[in-house]
Design an enzyme around this catalytic site. Structure first.
Site, PDB file in Angstrom:
ATOM      1  N   CYS A  86     -30.509  44.846  28.241  1.00  0.00           N
ATOM      2  CA  CYS A  86     -31.023  46.201  28.463  1.00  0.00           C
ATOM      3  C   CYS A  86     -31.442  46.343  29.912  1.00  0.00           C
ATOM      4  O   CYS A  86     -32.566  46.039  30.285  1.00  0.00           O
ATOM      5  CB  CYS A  86     -32.201  46.506  27.550  1.00  0.00           C
ATOM      6  SG  CYS A  86     -32.816  48.189  27.773  1.00  0.00           S
ATOM      7  N   GLU A  97     -28.944  43.580  19.200  1.00  0.00           N
ATOM      8  CA  GLU A  97     -30.178  42.797  19.318  1.00  0.00           C
ATOM      9  C   GLU A  97     -30.700  42.890  20.736  1.00  0.00           C
ATOM     10  O   GLU A  97     -29.932  42.915  21.696  1.00  0.00           O
ATOM     11  CB  GLU A  97     -29.886  41.335  18.943  1.00  0.00           C
ATOM     12  CG  GLU A  97     -31.072  40.407  18.982  1.00  0.00           C
ATOM     13  CD  GLU A  97     -31.276  39.707  20.329  1.00  0.00           C
ATOM     14  OE1 GLU A  97     -32.319  39.063  20.508  1.00  0.00           O
ATOM     15  OE2 GLU A  97     -30.400  39.835  21.209  1.00  0.00           O
ATOM     16  N   ARG A 102     -40.859  34.254  18.479  1.00  0.00           N
ATOM     17  CA  ARG A 102     -39.836  34.942  19.253  1.00  0.00           C
ATOM     18  C   ARG A 102     -39.521  36.274  18.565  1.00  0.00           C
ATOM     19  O   ARG A 102     -38.752  36.326  17.604  1.00  0.00           O
ATOM     20  CB  ARG A 102     -38.570  34.082  19.353  1.00  0.00           C
ATOM     21  CG  ARG A 102     -37.532  34.600  20.357  1.00  0.00           C
ATOM     22  CD  ARG A 102     -36.301  33.700  20.371  1.00  0.00           C
ATOM     23  NE  ARG A 102     -35.389  34.041  21.447  1.00  0.00           N
ATOM     24  CZ  ARG A 102     -35.430  33.518  22.673  1.00  0.00           C
ATOM     25  NH1 ARG A 102     -36.349  32.628  22.974  1.00  0.00           N
ATOM     26  NH2 ARG A 102     -34.555  33.886  23.597  1.00  0.00           N
ATOM     27  N   ARG A 159     -37.850  39.857  18.341  1.00  0.00           N
ATOM     28  CA  ARG A 159     -36.709  40.589  18.859  1.00  0.00           C
ATOM     29  C   ARG A 159     -36.454  41.818  17.984  1.00  0.00           C
ATOM     30  O   ARG A 159     -36.648  41.777  16.760  1.00  0.00           O
ATOM     31  CB  ARG A 159     -35.437  39.712  18.862  1.00  0.00           C
ATOM     32  CG  ARG A 159     -35.492  38.569  19.886  1.00  0.00           C
ATOM     33  CD  ARG A 159     -35.501  39.109  21.298  1.00  0.00           C
ATOM     34  NE  ARG A 159     -35.436  38.090  22.321  1.00  0.00           N
ATOM     35  CZ  ARG A 159     -36.493  37.545  22.917  1.00  0.00           C
ATOM     36  NH1 ARG A 159     -37.712  37.901  22.541  1.00  0.00           N
ATOM     37  NH2 ARG A 159     -36.347  36.650  23.866  1.00  0.00           N
TER      38      ARG A 159
END
Length: 427
Positions: free
Chosen positions: A145, A192, A236, A238
């Protein structure tokens, strides 16, 4: 607790392979395989992909599909080292197209997913014509991104100039996902990204993405932040965005997220003599003769002193910056692509008498949920970058599990409707 899926796969494998062959493939001792088969010790869930790979090697299917044929076709964009792909192959998918621009990642990808059939692996997707992408049922993409702004849309409205996703996301890699979805119309997609995508530019970036997927492209879209620590000992988070070309009953509530995940000790090299000798690793990360991690992963005195002083400086200033010490019973911080620089976010405690150490690349692979059959053909620096940029593979496998019934329903309905339409042409 013994999980049914790995044990069932082990039984299937035993119908075709000896215990010794299975042990060699999954990187375990033959006695361990024997204990799994007798039920004396649980067959670990992290071995499921390796067992499926073994079944595939016997001519079954690429992902261990019980039917002998691929259940769906997918493409792998911004593929990295193939973590999302592995999760979808575990449920019978056939990868027909891959894009990855980084040469080092491509090397690792090719080592673990040798090209075959009509599969194409290209570099940068930006200049690749969407119409040349093969037809597929599911599009996968862990797209980077890059920051972008929707500033100027109002002005273009006033000037009567076109906008929509081709304008508002032009110059970002999300645009390339959107143009391929627009051209190929897959039944579903999975995207993702980092959790911060939700809040970037005060939420406007994510609003543009949703508007593109829902309003411009017409997909039913669902998203959720999932923490990898349900499956591996790593915090983590996401965001996962899934979309379907038609109306579905998809629900994130169908995810099976273990409340208590594994701890760091489960992925560390074992110093009790039970660490498997992997023929693709040899003694690169672990010295099997001395039963210890190679000394080069222990921090140098200068680096350890620097990190301690850096942490003390920020504590004095009231900041939270500093290294992250990890213990066998720990869940670690998020592994990042900069881990090769100093390892500061995850330092493995080695007792009071020894300086801490970095995780080895093999331990990083395990931390991301990759089986020991996954090969690491690049330097440690590149390996750390690759695993730091990768996905927690078991998360992808679980999301694939709840997506695929809806994908199959959409494909079945469209096939039925297409058959009815074809019949009406000849009636």
């Amino acid at each position: 607790m013994t999980l049914a899926a790995p044990l069932d796969l082990l039984k299937q494998a035993r119908a075709r392979f000896t215990q010794r062959e299975i042990a060699a493939h999954v990187g375990k001792d033959i006695k361990t395989v024997r204990r799994w088969e007798k039920g004396e010790t649980p067959c670990p869930s992290m071995l499921e992909p390796a067992l499926r790979d073994l079944l595939h090697s016997s001519g079954r299917t690429k992902a261990g599909s019980a039917t002998g044929d691929a259940q769906f076709r997918f493409i792998d964009l911004f593929a990295g080292i193939g973590g999302i792909r592995m999760g979808f192959e575990a449920h019978g998918g056939d990868c027909v197209f891959t894009s990855e621009w980084n040469d080092f990642s491509t090397k690792t990808y090719r080592e673990n997913y040798p090209p075959g059939g009509d599969h194409a692996l290209i570099g940068d997707i930006v200049s690749f014509p969407a119409e040349e992408v093969p037809s597929h049922d599911v599009l996968l993409g862990g797209f980077p991104c890059q920051p972008f702004s929707i500033a100027g849309v109002s002005k273009k409205n006033a000037l009567g100039r076109p906008h929509g996703f081709e304008c508002t996301t032009q110059g970002t890699l999300f645009f390339d996902v959107a143009r391929i979805i627009a051209a190929k119309r897959p039944a579903a997609f999975l995207l993702e990204n980092v959790k911060n995508l939700l809040s970037h530019d005060k939420g406007r970036t994510f609003d543009v993405i949703l508007q593109t997927l829902r309003d411009e492209l017409g997909y039913e879209v669902h998203y959720r932040v999932v923490d990898g620590q349900h499956f591996t000992p790593q915090h983590r988070e996401r965001i996962i965005i899934v979309g379907f070309r038609g109306k579905t009953s998809f629900s994130w509530d169908d995810l099976r997220l273990p409340e208590s995940g594994p701890r760091l000790g489960s992925i560390l090299h074992r110093t009790d003599g039970s660490e498997p000798v992997l023929p693709w690793d040899h003694d690169r990360f672990f010295d099997h003769a001395s039963k210890r991690v190679q000394p080069k992963y222990t921090l140098t005195p200068n680096l350890w002193t620097y990190l301690q002083n850096y942490a003390a400086k920020h504590r004095a200033a009231g900041n939270g910056f500093g290294f992250g010490m990890a213990y066998p019973e720990s869940v670690t911080r998020t592994l990042s692509a900069r881990y090769h620089k100093d390892g500061s976010e995850i330092l493995v405690y080695q007792g009071e008498q020894l300086r801490p150490r970095r995780l080895t690349p093999r331990e990083c692979a395990r931390l991301m949920g990759f089986p020991d059959t996954f090969r690491i053909p690049v330097s440690d620096t590149q390996a750390y970058r690759q695993f730091g940029n990768s996905v927690v593979m078991p998360v992808m496998r679980e999301v694939a599990r709840i997506m695929l019934p809806h994908v199959q329903t959409l494909l079945a309905v469209e096939t039925h409707n297409g058959s009815k339409q074809a019949l009406s042409l000849y009636s």
